[in-house]
Write a protein that holds these residues in place. Structure first.
Motif: not given
Length: 308
Positions: A136-139, A141, A143, A145, A241-243, A245
């Motif tokens: 999941m993205n930090e926000d 949403t 990802a 992947s 979660t993965h920041i 980008g």
């Protein structure tokens, strides 16, 4: 009546799980590393045996001090040079020895409670050698992947239609169909921000290819896993979660990503196919030159990248 307590499958499996080593490669990661370290305690909950190994690639910031002072007390290896991501993983793998499953994490990952044990239980089923969770993205949403093998179809689709439309059409290397992420199953490969590798798979696959330095090392490693008869498995029920980008905004990283994509393709294909692949990358960069410096860096890299 037999009143003896019966162990469920996960209870039985726990008795046979190898010890786990968490491997993190850092390079000027001081901004994101505290968040990962804070999540490791909850993430490793109920793990009977685990180690945390941080390999630092000569950071010029406070990454090493942050790790050294943190209560999770990781083992720290300072390489004294920027050895690259694959080399960092290999150094940590050699440190922990052959008997460990390893969980490779980017320093900008955040683990939920209990995820490590559940990933390891998923790993030791059927013929799986590598497992990856939903990212999941930090926000909050999803990802995208999951990946397909790079091909002439994927590179030219991305060039002509752009990434998002290609994902929607199902012709991109990035799997963009949200329904696919709701179902666990075997995959070709996934981004390397979070992946767990069994001790047996490590023995079969061998070390990571350090010639990639950064980017494409995970597609190479997971391809070799599949070639060894091992499954790469995606677990939809487990999310981290993965920041991430940075390659989208950093010209140097974008150029390195482009270079390694061409080198990876060239190692598996002949001159003509690799030339067509390179031209696809060039076409995509040219069409998007107005987007700025990142595309210019990718274009230059595509024109000059070695074939192998």
């Amino acid at each position: 009546m037999n009143t003896q307590h019966q162990l469920n499958p996960s209870d039985r499996l726990e008795h046979f799980l190898p010890p786990l080593a968490v491997v993190v490669v850092t390079y000027n990661s001081a901004d994101v590393l505290p968040g990962l370290l804070a999540s490791l305690g909850p993430g490793l909950e109920d793990m009977p045996s685990s180690r945390i190994v941080i390999v630092d690639n000569n950071s010029s910031d406070a990454s090493v001090d942050i790790a050294r002072l943190h209560p999770v007390l990781p083992e720290i290896i300072e390489t004294g040079r920027n050895a690259g991501y694959a080399a960092g993983i290999n150094i940590a793998a050699e440190q922990v020895g052959n008997g460990y499953d390893i969980l490779v994490l980017n320093p900008d990952v955040r683990l939920p409670r209990g995820v490590c044990k559940r990933l390891q239980e998923e790993l030791h089923q059927e013929d799986r050698g590598i497992v990856v969770p939903r990212i999941m993205n930090e926000d909050g949403t999803l990802a995208h992947s999951l990946r397909r093998e790079p091909s002439l179809t994927t590179v030219w689709s991305n060039a002509v239609f752009g990434g998002r439309l290609s994902e929607w059409l199902g012709t991109s290397d990035i799997i963009g169909n949200a329904r696919r992420y709701r179902k666990s199953g075997d995959i070709e490969w996934a981004t390397g921000a979070v992946l767990m590798i069994s001790a047996a798979a490590r023995h079969s696959i061998g070390p990571w290819d350090e010639s990639f330095f950064l980017y494409s090392e995970e597609v190479d490693y997971m391809r070799r896993a599949r070639a060894a008869g091992l499954k790469v498995h995606y677990v939809s029920e487990l999310a981290v979660t993965h920041i991430g980008g940075e390659a989208d905004s950093n010209p140097y990283l974008a150029a390195l990503l482009t270079t390694n994509q061409i080198r990876d393709f060239g190692r598996r294909h002949g001159f003509l196919a690799t030339t067509m692949f390179r031209l696809g990358v060039i076409a995509g960069a040219v069409l998007r030159l107005p987007l700025g410096e990142v595309q210019r860096a990718s274009l230059k890299a595509a024109c000059t990248a070695p074939r192998r």
